[in-house]
Design a protein around this motif. Structure first.
Motif, PDB file in Angstrom:
ATOM      1  N   THR A   1      -4.041 -14.336 -17.071  1.00 50.48           N
ATOM      2  CA  THR A   1      -5.210 -14.529 -17.934  1.00 50.48           C
ATOM      3  C   THR A   1      -5.257 -15.932 -18.526  1.00 50.48           C
ATOM      4  N   ALA A   2      -6.478 -16.354 -18.858  1.00 52.42           N
ATOM      5  CA  ALA A   2      -6.717 -17.626 -19.547  1.00 52.42           C
ATOM      6  C   ALA A   2      -7.169 -17.359 -20.979  1.00 52.42           C
ATOM      7  N   ASN A   3      -7.105 -16.111 -21.400  1.00 57.21           N
ATOM      8  CA  ASN A   3      -7.728 -15.655 -22.649  1.00 57.21           C
ATOM      9  C   ASN A   3      -6.758 -15.767 -23.831  1.00 57.21           C
ATOM     10  N   LYS A   4      -6.846 -16.908 -24.543  1.00 60.17           N
ATOM     11  CA  LYS A   4      -5.877 -17.181 -25.622  1.00 60.17           C
ATOM     12  C   LYS A   4      -5.967 -16.173 -26.755  1.00 60.17           C
ATOM     13  N   ALA A   5      -7.195 -15.696 -27.063  1.00 57.49           N
ATOM     14  CA  ALA A   5      -7.352 -14.792 -28.210  1.00 57.49           C
ATOM     15  C   ALA A   5      -6.575 -13.499 -27.978  1.00 57.49           C
ATOM     16  N   VAL A   6      -6.749 -12.927 -26.788  1.00 56.28           N
ATOM     17  CA  VAL A   6      -6.088 -11.643 -26.530  1.00 56.28           C
ATOM     18  C   VAL A   6      -4.581 -11.811 -26.342  1.00 56.28           C
ATOM     19  N   VAL A   7      -4.162 -12.955 -25.784  1.00 54.55           N
ATOM     20  CA  VAL A   7      -2.718 -13.185 -25.615  1.00 54.55           C
ATOM     21  C   VAL A   7      -2.058 -13.394 -26.977  1.00 54.55           C
ATOM     22  N   ALA A   8      -2.675 -14.226 -27.828  1.00 53.44           N
ATOM     23  CA  ALA A   8      -2.087 -14.483 -29.146  1.00 53.44           C
ATOM     24  C   ALA A   8      -1.967 -13.190 -29.953  1.00 53.44           C
ATOM     25  N   ALA A   9      -2.947 -12.309 -29.800  1.00 53.62           N
ATOM     26  CA  ALA A   9      -2.939 -11.067 -30.588  1.00 53.62           C
ATOM     27  C   ALA A   9      -2.038  -9.992 -29.993  1.00 53.62           C
ATOM     28  N   HIS A  10      -1.913  -9.947 -28.668  1.00 51.60           N
ATOM     29  CA  HIS A  10      -1.269  -8.785 -28.031  1.00 51.60           C
ATOM     30  C   HIS A  10      -0.214  -9.127 -26.986  1.00 51.60           C
ATOM     31  N   MET A  11       0.330 -10.343 -27.047  1.00 50.11           N
ATOM     32  CA  MET A  11       1.310 -10.758 -26.048  1.00 50.11           C
ATOM     33  C   MET A  11       2.427  -9.737 -25.850  1.00 50.11           C
ATOM     34  N   SER A  12       2.970  -9.240 -26.955  1.00 47.42           N
ATOM     35  CA  SER A  12       4.141  -8.365 -26.809  1.00 47.42           C
ATOM     36  C   SER A  12       3.773  -7.018 -26.177  1.00 47.42           C
ATOM     37  N   ASP A  13       2.577  -6.503 -26.477  1.00 48.95           N
ATOM     38  CA  ASP A  13       2.120  -5.269 -25.806  1.00 48.95           C
ATOM     39  C   ASP A  13       2.029  -5.482 -24.295  1.00 48.95           C
ATOM     40  N   PHE A  14       1.425  -6.607 -23.917  1.00 43.38           N
ATOM     41  CA  PHE A  14       1.229  -6.884 -22.490  1.00 43.38           C
ATOM     42  C   PHE A  14       2.568  -7.053 -21.768  1.00 43.38           C
ATOM     43  N   LEU A  15       3.491  -7.781 -22.404  1.00 41.78           N
ATOM     44  CA  LEU A  15       4.801  -8.004 -21.774  1.00 41.78           C
ATOM     45  C   LEU A  15       5.537  -6.681 -21.601  1.00 41.78           C
ATOM     46  N   LYS A  16       5.397  -5.806 -22.603  1.00 40.64           N
ATOM     47  CA  LYS A  16       6.037  -4.484 -22.546  1.00 40.64           C
ATOM     48  C   LYS A  16       5.437  -3.656 -21.398  1.00 40.64           C
ATOM     49  N   SER A  17       4.107  -3.617 -21.323  1.00 44.43           N
ATOM     50  CA  SER A  17       3.449  -2.854 -20.248  1.00 44.43           C
ATOM     51  C   SER A  17       3.838  -3.402 -18.879  1.00 44.43           C
ATOM     52  N   ALA A  18       3.861  -4.740 -18.769  1.00 42.52           N
ATOM     53  CA  ALA A  18       4.199  -5.359 -17.479  1.00 42.52           C
ATOM     54  C   ALA A  18       5.603  -4.954 -17.064  1.00 42.52           C
ATOM     55  N   LYS A  19       6.534  -5.006 -18.020  1.00 42.54           N
ATOM     56  CA  LYS A  19       7.930  -4.650 -17.735  1.00 42.54           C
ATOM     57  C   LYS A  19       8.036  -3.187 -17.302  1.00 42.54           C
ATOM     58  N   GLU A  20       7.380  -2.322 -18.060  1.00 44.48           N
ATOM     59  CA  GLU A  20       7.433  -0.879 -17.755  1.00 44.48           C
ATOM     60  C   GLU A  20       6.874  -0.560 -16.367  1.00 44.48           C
ATOM     61  N   ASN A  21       5.898  -1.376 -15.939  1.00 44.53           N
ATOM     62  CA  ASN A  21       5.253  -1.089 -14.659  1.00 44.53           C
ATOM     63  C   ASN A  21       5.740  -1.978 -13.515  1.00 44.53           C
ATOM     64  N   GLY A  22       6.780  -2.765 -13.809  1.00 43.67           N
ATOM     65  CA  GLY A  22       7.390  -3.580 -12.750  1.00 43.67           C
ATOM     66  C   GLY A  22       6.481  -4.661 -12.197  1.00 43.67           C
ATOM     67  N   VAL A  23       5.582  -5.153 -13.048  1.00 38.83           N
ATOM     68  CA  VAL A  23       4.694  -6.241 -12.601  1.00 38.83           C
ATOM     69  C   VAL A  23       4.790  -7.414 -13.579  1.00 38.83           C
ATOM     70  N   GLN A  24       4.094  -8.483 -13.252  1.00 44.40           N
ATOM     71  CA  GLN A  24       4.145  -9.702 -14.054  1.00 44.40           C
ATOM     72  C   GLN A  24       2.883  -9.854 -14.900  1.00 44.40           C
ATOM     73  N   PHE A  25       3.058 -10.450 -16.103  1.00 46.61           N
ATOM     74  CA  PHE A  25       1.930 -10.840 -16.935  1.00 46.61           C
ATOM     75  C   PHE A  25       2.092 -12.319 -17.255  1.00 46.61           C
ATOM     76  N   ARG A  26       1.127 -13.147 -16.830  1.00 49.24           N
ATOM     77  CA  ARG A  26       1.250 -14.599 -17.005  1.00 49.24           C
ATOM     78  C   ARG A  26       0.003 -15.177 -17.672  1.00 49.24           C
ATOM     79  N   PHE A  27       0.185 -16.273 -18.408  1.00 53.22           N
ATOM     80  CA  PHE A  27      -0.932 -16.774 -19.222  1.00 53.22           C
ATOM     81  C   PHE A  27      -0.884 -18.288 -19.444  1.00 53.22           C
ATOM     82  N   GLU A  28      -0.391 -19.030 -18.434  1.00 54.76           N
ATOM     83  CA  GLU A  28      -0.312 -20.499 -18.534  1.00 54.76           C
ATOM     84  C   GLU A  28      -1.638 -21.118 -18.965  1.00 54.76           C
ATOM     85  N   ALA A  29      -2.749 -20.654 -18.392  1.00 60.87           N
ATOM     86  CA  ALA A  29      -4.058 -21.276 -18.632  1.00 60.87           C
ATOM     87  C   ALA A  29      -4.568 -21.045 -20.054  1.00 60.87           C
ATOM     88  N   SER A  30      -3.929 -20.125 -20.796  1.00 62.82           N
ATOM     89  CA  SER A  30      -4.420 -19.818 -22.141  1.00 62.82           C
ATOM     90  C   SER A  30      -4.189 -20.962 -23.122  1.00 62.82           C
TER      91      SER A  30
END
Lengths: 384, 384
Positions: B90-119
Motif C-alpha cells: 500500500t501507498a496509504n500513509k493514513a491507514v498504515v500510521a493508524a493500523h500498522m500493527s494490525d496489518f503486520l499481525k494479520s500478515a504474519k498469521e496468514n503467512g503473507v507479506q504487508f509492505r508500505f514503502e510508498a507510504s
C-alpha cells in the motif's frame, strides 16, 4: 558465518569491530575468525595469520573481506578465495574497476558471491540503489561528488577562504588525503568509481581509458571567488550518460549554481545522483570514506550474502561504445592566454586571467580546444 | 505473480502502467489482472471489477495493491485481502500510521507479506533504507522534508517572492495541493509519515496523538525575507529522536542555515536523513509523491515480495514512551504581541512584529510558551 579479513588497516579493523563487537541480532551468527596481516603485526591479535593459504585452505571460512587496496596482490588473493568457493566482499575500487568481469565470472563458476558496495560511495548505499532501480527503470545517467578528499579541499577553499595548498595540507593532516594526493586530486579515484557505477548502471564493461579524466589541481582560490561573484560553486564530479548503445563519461570540475545541492555539500561528504525513467531523480548523501561508514557498507554486503538478498545478477553483457559527440555542453576555461576560436561564447578578464565560457559544444570539440591551450595552469570545468 | 489494484486514480494507474507496460526482465512474470474501481468506471478497462469479493475470492491473485487512500474502507479491504492469504502493498500513509500493527499481525498469521514503502517518501527508498541500516546500527534520530506540497509553497515564496496564498493556489493548480490543503499545510500528512518512520526506526508502536504537530500556514512572505536577511531559510520538517526507552517527535517549521542541503531543496522534492552509530548521517532525496515515483516504490515492494527480499521482520515490540524533556532547543516566534518570559533570549522588532528567539528549552517549556501566546497568526519554528 565465519569471515576472514585480508588487511588490517583502517577499513579492515572497522569490519572486525562491527562484526565481532556490535550487538545486532543479524550479526549474532557472523564472526571474524582470521585476519591476514604482515608478520610484524602477528602479535597484535591471536587470529592474525600471515599466509593467504591459511585462509583459502581453511574450510571453516565462508566469506573473505578484502581491504588491502591496490591491484596486486589483491587481484590474485580475490581470485584465489573465489576459486576456493569463498564469497568475497571488497572495498577496493582499483581492483574492482580493473577486473570486475573476471571476479564475477570466477564467482559464478564457483557458486559464490562477489560484492563491492563499499568500493564506491563508501557508506552510501549507492551500488545497491543502482541495482534496485534497474529492476524497473532504465538508468539514463548518473553523476556526483564521489571523492570526499577533493570536496573537503574545495569546501575549505570556499568557506574558509583558503588557498588550494593550505586546504590540501589540512586534508593530509586530518588523514583525508594521502602524502601523495594524486589519486584524489588528479581523478584516478573518481575514475575507478565512475567505471564501477557505469558498469552496473549500464550493464556493460566500461574501460576507464576511454573517457576523459581532468585533474582538479589547477582550481585556485581566485577561481572560487570568481564563481562566487556569479553565484556559482565548483565541485569535482564523476558523470556518465547513456543513449541507446553509446555512452559518455567524465571526471572533471563542474560549475553548479550556488543554491544547488551539490554546491552545498560540506566537508568530506559525497552526494551521488541517478536518473531513471519512472523514479526520476534520486540523490544519496553520506560519508564516502572513513573507517566505520566503509566498514558498514562491507558488513551490509556480508548480510546480503548471508540472507541471499540480491537485486539481480550483475551482467556486463551489453555492448556499449564510448562516443564523444553525444553531449553538447558549455565549459569554463580560466587561462592567462587569450583564446580565439569559433566555440567561444564570452570572455571576462580578471587581473592577468581570462575566464572564457564556450558555447554548447561536443566533448570532441572541447578536447580539441583543451589541446590548443598551452597554459599548464589553466583551469577547465564543465557547466552543470 | 497475478496482481490486483484497489483504486484506479493517479497511483493505481501508475502501478498498472509500470507492471503491465514496462519491458523489464524482473516484471515479465508480474501482471495486473484485476482493478477495483467504481461502477461508473467499469467500461474504462476490461479488468475493472466493482466488488472487493471478486478479488479476495479469486485464488489466482497473489498480491493486492491498495491505492484508495483514507482509513475506510481501505482498512477493511486490506485486512480482508491479508485474511485471504494475499500479500498486500500500500501507498496509504493514513491507514498504515493508524493500523500498522494490525496489518503486520494479520500478515504474519496468514503467512503473507504487508509492505508500505510508498507510504512515506514516495519514490525515495526511505523505509527500506531504515530497515537496512538497522541490521547493523541503532538509529538514534531522523528528520526531513516529508511533504512536497509544503516544500513547493515555501520554495515559491523564497525564490519567486510570492505570498503564501499565491504559492498555495499555484500548488493547487499544479495538482500538488488538494482543494482543502489542510492535510498538507497543517501537518497531518507529515504526522503520518513520522509515525510510520519512527515505528520502523525505533521498533515500537508510535501514537501520533502523543507528539506535537504545528501547522505551517502562518509562515508569511515577511518571515521568509526576515530569515533571508539572517542567511536562513524555513522548511516544514518531521523529526524524531530516541534516547534509551524514550522518544521525542515533532512536525513543525524549522529554521536552517541557507547553505544547508535542506534549505536548498527545490520545488516539490523531499529529503530525509537518518543517523546511525556506524554509518553516520545518510540523506535520501527524490520525488516524495507523484504518479510514477510512488508507483515505482509500490512495484519495488512487489518485486521484493516476489523475490523474498527482506531486511528483517518489522517488529513493534519495544516499549518506547514519549517524553517532552529529552531535547533542549532554540525556537523562533514571530508575533505582534510582546512576550516577557525567562526563556526569551533575544527580540528583534520588524514593523508591527517581534521576532523572538528563545534560549535552548525543553519541548515541555516551549509548549507552555506557545500556549501563552494569544496571537492566532503567530509563526513558530524550531532552530535546526
Amino acid at each position: 558465518m565465519n569471515i576472514a579479513i585480508l588487511g588490517f588497516g583502517t577499513i579492515g579493523s572497522g569490519v572486525y569491530e562491527i562484526v565481532n563487537q556490535i550487538q545486532a541480532e543479524e550479526l549474532k551468527d557472523c564472526k571474524v575468525t582470521k585476519i591476514l596481516d604482515l608478520p610484524q603485526n602477528k602479535d597484535k591479535l591471536d587470529i592474525i595469520v600471515c599466509d593467504i593459504n591459511d585462509i583459502t585452505e581453511d574450510e571453516s571460512i565462508d566469506l573473505v573481506v578484502e581491504t588491502m587496496g591496490g591491484i596486486h596482490p589483491a587481484y590474485e588473493f580475490i581470485q584465489n578465495c573465489l576459486q576456493h568457493k569463498k564469497h568475497v566482499v571488497t572495498a577496493n575500487k582499483a581492483v574492482v574497476a580493473a577486473h570486475m568481469s573476471d571476479f564475477l565470472k570466477s564467482a559464478k563458476e564457483n557458486g559464490v558471491q562477489f560484492r563491492f558496495e563499499a568500493s564506491t560511495g563508501g557508506g552510501i548505499p549507492w551500488l545497491a540503489s543502482i541495482q534496485k532501480a534497474k529492476r524497473i527503470d532504465e538508468i539514463s545517467s548518473f553523476y556526483g561528488i564521489f571523492n570526499g578528499t577533493t570536496n573537503y579541499i574545495l569546501d575549505s577553499m570556499n568557506t574558509l577562504n583558503e588557498e588550494f595548498e593550505t586546504a590540501l595540507k589540512k586534508a593530509q593532516q586530518l588523514g583525508y588525503a594521502e602524502a601523495n594526493p594524486s589519486a584524489d586530486i588528479d581523478g584516478y579515484d573518481v575514475q575507478n568509481k565512475v567505471t564501477i557505477s557505469a558498469a552496473l548502471a549500464f550493464d556493460s564493461k566500461i574501460d576507464m581509458k576511454d573517457f576523459p579524466c581532468f585533474s582538479m589541481a589547477n582550481i585556485t582560490y581566485e577561481d572560487i571567488q570568481y564563481l562566487k561573484s556569479h553565484h556559482q560553486m565548483i565541485k569535482y564530479i564523476g558523470q556518465a550518460i547513456k543513449k541507446e548503445n553509446m555512452y559518455e563519461a567524465f571526471v572533471m570540475p563542474m560549475v553548479f549554481a550556488s543554491n544547488s545541492l551539490e554546491a552545498n555539500i560540506p566537508s568530506n561528504f559525497n552526494i551521488v545522483t541517478l536518473n531513471g525513467n519512472t523514479i526520476g531523480e534520486l540523490k544519496f548523501y553520506g560519508q564516502g570514506a572513513g573507517k566505520l561508514p566503509t566498514a558498514n557498507a562491507i558488513v551490509e554486503d556480508i548480510l546480503d550474502i548471508k540472507n541471499q538478498i540480491s537485486y539481480g545478477k550483475v551482467s556486463l553483457d551489453k555492448k556499449l561504445s564510448y562516443c564523444n559527440t553525444l553531449l553538447k555542453e558549455k565549459y569554463l576555461i580560466r587561462t592567462n592566454c587569450p583564446i580565439e576560436n569559433e566555440w567561444i561564447d564570452s570572455v571576462e578578464c580578471k587581473g592577468a586571467n581570462y575566464y572564457i565560457t564556450t558555447k554548447a559544444i561536443s566533448t570532441k570539440d572541447f578536447m580539441k580546444l583543451v589541446n590548443s591551450i598551452s597554459d599548464q595552469k589553466a583551469m577547465i570545468a564543465k557547466y552543470m
